[in-house]
Design an enzyme around this catalytic site. Structure first.
Site, PDB file in Angstrom:
ATOM      1  N   SER A   1      -9.178  -2.477  -7.903  1.00  0.00           N
ATOM      2  CA  SER A   1      -8.690  -1.442  -6.812  1.00  0.00           C
ATOM      3  C   SER A   1      -7.543  -0.730  -7.299  1.00  0.00           C
ATOM      4  CB  SER A   1      -9.051  -2.107  -5.507  1.00  0.00           C
ATOM      5  OG  SER A   1      -8.187  -1.863  -4.686  1.00  0.00           O
TER       6      SER A   1
ATOM      7  N   TYR B   1      -5.493  -9.294  -0.583  1.00  0.00           N
ATOM      8  CA  TYR B   1      -7.120  -8.209  -0.592  1.00  0.00           C
ATOM      9  C   TYR B   1      -6.031  -7.994  -2.249  1.00  0.00           C
ATOM     10  CZ  TYR B   1     -10.444  -5.164  -2.545  1.00  0.00           C
ATOM     11  OH  TYR B   1     -10.560  -4.386  -3.502  1.00  0.00           O
TER      12      TYR B   1
ATOM     13  N   LYS C   1      -6.213  -9.078  -6.036  1.00  0.00           N
ATOM     14  CA  LYS C   1      -6.548  -8.158  -7.562  1.00  0.00           C
ATOM     15  C   LYS C   1      -4.873  -7.920  -8.742  1.00  0.00           C
ATOM     16  CE  LYS C   1     -10.506  -6.885  -5.916  1.00  0.00           C
ATOM     17  NZ  LYS C   1     -11.889  -7.340  -6.315  1.00  0.00           N
TER      18      LYS C   1
HETATM   19  C1  WQD Z   1      -9.404   5.550   4.923  1.00  0.00           C
HETATM   20  C2  WQD Z   1      -8.979   6.050   5.922  1.00  0.00           C
HETATM   21  C3  WQD Z   1      -7.953   4.540   7.482  1.00  0.00           C
HETATM   22  C4  WQD Z   1     -11.784   3.135   9.324  1.00  0.00           C
HETATM   23  C5  WQD Z   1      -9.968   0.276   1.684  1.00  0.00           C
HETATM   24  C6  WQD Z   1      -9.680  -1.128   0.461  1.00  0.00           C
HETATM   25  C7  WQD Z   1      -9.405  -0.216  -0.694  1.00  0.00           C
HETATM   26  C8  WQD Z   1     -11.068  -0.559  -1.232  1.00  0.00           C
HETATM   27  C9  WQD Z   1     -11.284   0.488   0.316  1.00  0.00           C
HETATM   28  C10 WQD Z   1     -12.474  -2.505  -1.724  1.00  0.00           C
HETATM   29  C11 WQD Z   1      -7.317   5.390   5.352  1.00  0.00           C
HETATM   30  C12 WQD Z   1      -8.694   5.962   7.821  1.00  0.00           C
HETATM   31  C13 WQD Z   1     -10.802   4.173   8.356  1.00  0.00           C
HETATM   32  C14 WQD Z   1     -11.343   4.251  10.490  1.00  0.00           C
HETATM   33  C15 WQD Z   1      -9.776   5.289  10.010  1.00  0.00           C
HETATM   34  N1  WQD Z   1     -12.104  -1.173  -0.018  1.00  0.00           N
HETATM   35  N2  WQD Z   1      -9.959   4.909   9.220  1.00  0.00           N
HETATM   36  N3  WQD Z   1     -10.960   4.572  10.988  1.00  0.00           N
HETATM   37  O1  WQD Z   1      -8.045   1.319   3.909  1.00  0.00           O
HETATM   38  O2  WQD Z   1      -8.274   3.144   2.112  1.00  0.00           O
HETATM   39  O3  WQD Z   1      -9.039   0.774   1.665  1.00  0.00           O
HETATM   40  O4  WQD Z   1     -10.864   0.355   1.555  1.00  0.00           O
HETATM   41  O5  WQD Z   1     -13.125  -1.971  -2.537  1.00  0.00           O
HETATM   42  O6  WQD Z   1      -9.608  -1.459  -1.202  1.00  0.00           O
HETATM   43  O7  WQD Z   1      -7.723  -0.656   0.350  1.00  0.00           O
HETATM   44  O8  WQD Z   1     -10.630   2.138   2.784  1.00  0.00           O
HETATM   45  O9  WQD Z   1     -12.217   3.277   4.583  1.00  0.00           O
HETATM   46  O10 WQD Z   1     -10.188   1.172   5.273  1.00  0.00           O
HETATM   47  O11 WQD Z   1      -9.714   3.184   5.054  1.00  0.00           O
HETATM   48  O12 WQD Z   1      -9.106   6.181  10.471  1.00  0.00           O
HETATM   49  O13 WQD Z   1     -12.229   3.191  11.342  1.00  0.00           O
HETATM   50  O14 WQD Z   1     -10.276   6.442   6.728  1.00  0.00           O
HETATM   51  O15 WQD Z   1      -6.419   4.879   8.116  1.00  0.00           O
HETATM   52  O16 WQD Z   1      -6.776   6.419   6.053  1.00  0.00           O
HETATM   53  P1  WQD Z   1      -8.335   2.405   2.671  1.00  0.00           P
HETATM   54  P2  WQD Z   1     -10.659   2.950   4.790  1.00  0.00           P
END
Ligand code: WQD
Length: 334
Positions: free
Chosen positions: A124, A149, A153
């Site tokens: 990741s 998490y 990785k």
């Molecule tokens: C994306 C953006 C949030 C939810 C994680 C893991 C990564 C992978 C994908 C496994 C950010 C914003 C999110 C919400 C929001 N996981 N957001 N409101 O954190 O980049 O990555 O998930 O493979 O390894 O680290 O993904 O989709 O949670 O967030 O504003 O309700 O959307 O702040 O900027 P992230 P995400």
């Protein structure tokens, strides 16, 4: 000769199994359904009209895992098994270290005992931590992980490097995923997080379909184009196809350890994702600006040139495809 896919009933695992079967590969899936649904296995057969072997086991159970290797001629292993919720990992670090790291070690030890030396690892972009600069290349600094998490990785990547150095006969491919979104065009398989989704796209589609009331955008005061977080969203089918190319690479090479970013090379902000979704589907997404989420970083997106040069792989699906396919999946489910 079969490809063993751990976690093959899961989101990325199931999409990869579809691509493997389309390529005519023999597939063996192991899954314990801790973060996936048994129905997904039937959906894979419906999409591909192909069959595969399945064992409902936990890869931590060495005796049951050995039976899989005894009963099948395994040529290579793709390891998707593992917990993957960033927020949950902060609350449950021991659960994450046992399942992700001990599970990988039991798998690798069993592979060694059976002389299986081709391994593709689902890593990741979180191994990069908070990037010093973007876009991220495979040589960017790793290890500054901000949650258990991501640390699992990172640790497994280090374990694989040591295995390669010590045995010097394995073929290992580490794939660093950016943000997987979307679903198979059939709408039969897709992302099915249990409970309230942590990730952005599953949350957006549930607001658009009325399951959830409104999206909280975690912060609009980041140093980005519009103040909201920027990420490299990649269609899960593009990601799955990257695994086919990785296996082809391991088939060609005698031995080696290869690391690739699987991303599009383009970063989109949260607000851009909301607007793109509304444009693609015609559905409104109600949102409010909320405080930043602990552990979040401002910007993360890939430089995907190495995968293109060495694997002949690049992401082809557009943001419109990602939004449309995500919406299509949730509609088929409801
Ligand atoms: C994306 C953006 C949030 C939810 C994680 C893991 C990564 C992978 C994908 C496994 C950010 C914003 C999110 C919400 C929001 N996981 N957001 N409101 O954190 O980049 O990555 O998930 O493979 O390894 O680290 O993904 O989709 O949670 O967030 O504003 O309700 O959307 O702040 O900027 P992230 P995400």
């Amino acid at each position: 000769m079969s490809i063993l896919v751990t976690g093959g009933a899961g989101y990325i695992g199931s999409h990869t199994v579809v691509e493997l079967l389309k390529e005519g590969k023999e597939v063996v899936i192991i899954d314990n359904f801790s973060n996936s649904n048994p129905q997904t296995l039937e959906k894979i057969k419906e999409i591909t009209n192909k069959d595969f072997k399945f064992y409902e086991i936990d890869y931590l159970n060495k005796e049951k895992l050995k039976k899989v290797f005894e009963e099948n001629k395994i040529d290579a292993v793709i390891n998707f098994a593992g917990y993957k919720a960033v927020g949950e990992s902060v609350k449950e670090p021991i659960k994450y270290y046992i399942n992700n790291i001990s599970g990988a070690l039991v798998l690798l030890e069993t592979m060694k005992e059976f002389g299986v030396k081709k391994f593709v690892f689902s890593s990741s972009a979180t191994v990069y931590g908070n990037p010093e600069k973007v876009p991220l290349t495979e040589d960017s600094k790793v290890g500054g992980t901000t949650n258990p998490y991501g640390t699992t990785k990172f640790f497994i990547e280090r374990i694989l490097e040591d295995i390669y150095k010590s045995y010097n006969t394995w073929d290992i491919c580490i794939l660093r995923y950016f943000n997987p979104v979307g679903a198979h065009e059939s709408g039969l398989i897709g992302e099915e997080p249990k409970g309230v989704p942590n990730n952005l796209m599953p949350y957006i589609v549930r607001v658009a379909s009325g399951i959830l009331n409104e999206l909280s955008i975690f912060g609009n005061d980041y140093d980005t184009k519009d103040g909201t977080g920027v990420r490299d969203y990649i269609h899960v089918v593009d990601l799955a196809k990257g695994h086919i190319k990785a296996l082809e690479k391991l088939d060609k090479e005698q031995k080696g350890l290869f690391i690739y970013n699987l991303g599009t090379g383009t970063g989109y902000s949260v607000l851009e994702m909301v607007k793109a979704f509304e444009k693609s589907t015609g559905k409104k997404v109600k949102y409010k600006i909320a405080p930043r989420r602990a552990g979040d970083i401002a910007i993360c997106y890939a430089d995907p040139r190495k995968a293109k040069q060495e694997l002949g792989w690049e992401a082809k699906k557009t943001l419109e495809d990602m939004c449309r396919d995500s919406w299509n999946f949730i509609n088929k489910k409801c």
